[in-house]
Enzyme design. Structure first.
Site, short mmCIF file in Angstrom:
data_model
loop_
_atom_site.label_atom_id
_atom_site.label_comp_id
_atom_site.label_asym_id
_atom_site.label_seq_id
_atom_site.Cartn_x
_atom_site.Cartn_y
_atom_site.Cartn_z
N GLY A 131 -30.74 -15.09 35.08
CA GLY A 131 -31.97 -15.24 35.84
C GLY A 131 -33.16 -14.89 34.98
O GLY A 131 -33.03 -14.18 33.97
N GLN A 147 -41.68 -12.40 32.77
CA GLN A 147 -40.88 -12.12 31.57
C GLN A 147 -41.24 -13.05 30.42
O GLN A 147 -40.85 -12.78 29.27
CB GLN A 147 -39.38 -12.23 31.87
CG GLN A 147 -38.88 -11.15 32.82
CD GLN A 147 -37.39 -11.29 33.04
OE1 GLN A 147 -36.96 -12.06 33.90
NE2 GLN A 147 -36.60 -10.59 32.25
N CYS A 181 -31.01 -6.77 31.98
CA CYS A 181 -32.23 -7.57 32.09
C CYS A 181 -32.63 -8.03 30.70
O CYS A 181 -32.59 -7.24 29.75
CB CYS A 181 -33.33 -6.70 32.70
SG CYS A 181 -34.92 -7.54 32.82
N LEU A 182 -33.03 -9.30 30.58
CA LEU A 182 -33.42 -9.81 29.26
C LEU A 182 -34.64 -9.07 28.71
O LEU A 182 -34.84 -9.04 27.50
CB LEU A 182 -33.71 -11.32 29.34
CG LEU A 182 -32.50 -12.21 29.63
CD1 LEU A 182 -32.91 -13.67 29.66
CD2 LEU A 182 -31.38 -11.98 28.63
N HIS A 218 -33.22 -9.03 42.04
CA HIS A 218 -33.66 -8.57 40.71
C HIS A 218 -34.89 -9.36 40.26
O HIS A 218 -35.88 -8.79 39.79
CB HIS A 218 -32.50 -8.73 39.73
CG HIS A 218 -32.82 -8.36 38.31
ND1 HIS A 218 -32.21 -7.31 37.66
CD2 HIS A 218 -33.68 -8.91 37.40
CE1 HIS A 218 -32.70 -7.23 36.42
NE2 HIS A 218 -33.58 -8.19 36.24
N GLU A 219 -34.83 -10.69 40.43
CA GLU A 219 -35.94 -11.53 39.94
C GLU A 219 -37.19 -11.36 40.80
O GLU A 219 -38.31 -11.35 40.28
CB GLU A 219 -35.52 -13.00 39.86
CG GLU A 219 -34.32 -13.30 38.95
CD GLU A 219 -34.40 -12.67 37.56
OE1 GLU A 219 -35.50 -12.43 37.05
OE2 GLU A 219 -33.32 -12.40 36.99
N HIS A 224 -39.19 -8.47 39.73
CA HIS A 224 -40.07 -8.72 38.59
C HIS A 224 -41.45 -9.22 39.04
O HIS A 224 -42.46 -8.91 38.41
CB HIS A 224 -39.47 -9.79 37.67
CG HIS A 224 -38.47 -9.27 36.67
ND1 HIS A 224 -38.79 -8.35 35.71
CD2 HIS A 224 -37.15 -9.56 36.49
CE1 HIS A 224 -37.72 -8.09 34.97
NE2 HIS A 224 -36.71 -8.81 35.42
ZN ZN Z 1 -34.80 -8.78 34.68
#
Ligand code: ZN
Length: 152
Positions: free
Chosen positions: A46, A51, A89-90, A131-132, A135
């Site tokens: 995701g 991000q 998380c990226l 999670h997204e 963000h």
């Molecule tokens: Zn993330």
């Protein structure tokens, strides 16, 4: 499509609240496609627009259930149950941690064709959506970790 540069923990853009998208037009569709490409290139499941440095309420998800979700203005309508599992998380590389999330959510969003959609999601997909969306509100999973962060 093009790869976008990822933003990492410590970058203040990740702590800002993203703005709603008034219309999913070609520009947003390009953003969505670039985000999908960037997510795949980094082995993510995701990605949220902040991000890649864009404060718009856009997320993409592929938890390998056979569908790629591209969502603008995602909003959780209802949630049920609970699951606790490891997240990464990226934007927070090489760290993982246990996070509690709802087991099921119903989310409404605008798809890549500017159509309203409603989706019932469960398990990993529900976790990824939560999670997204976090963000988009400037929240990182590290804020929600139950136990110590695991450094990889
Ligand atoms: Zn993330």
């Amino acid at each position: 499509m093009a790869l976008r540069n990822l933003r990492y923990e410590g970058d203040e853009i990740l702590r800002k609240k993203s703005r709603e998208v008034p219309l999913v037009d070609d520009r947003i569709r390009i953003l969505m496609d670039d985000m999908v490409e960037t997510m795949y290139a980094n082995d993510g499941v995701g990605l949220a627009a902040p991000q890649v440095g864009i404060l718009k309420r856009v997320i993409v998800i592929d938890v390998e259930d056979g569908k790629v979700y591209k969502m603008a203005n995602p909003k959780i309508l209802t949630e049920a149950g609970e699951q606790t599992g490891e997240e990464g998380c990226l934007s927070v590389p090489e760290k993982r941690g246990l996070v509690a999330r709802p087991m099921k959510v119903v989310v409404e969003y605008i798809d890549e064709n500017n159509r309203e959609q409603k989706l019932e999601a469960e398990g990993l997909l529900a976790r990824a959506i939560c999670h997204e969306i976090d963000h988009l509100n400037g929240v990182l999973f590290t804020d929600r970790v139950i136990d110590d962060l695991i450094e990889e």
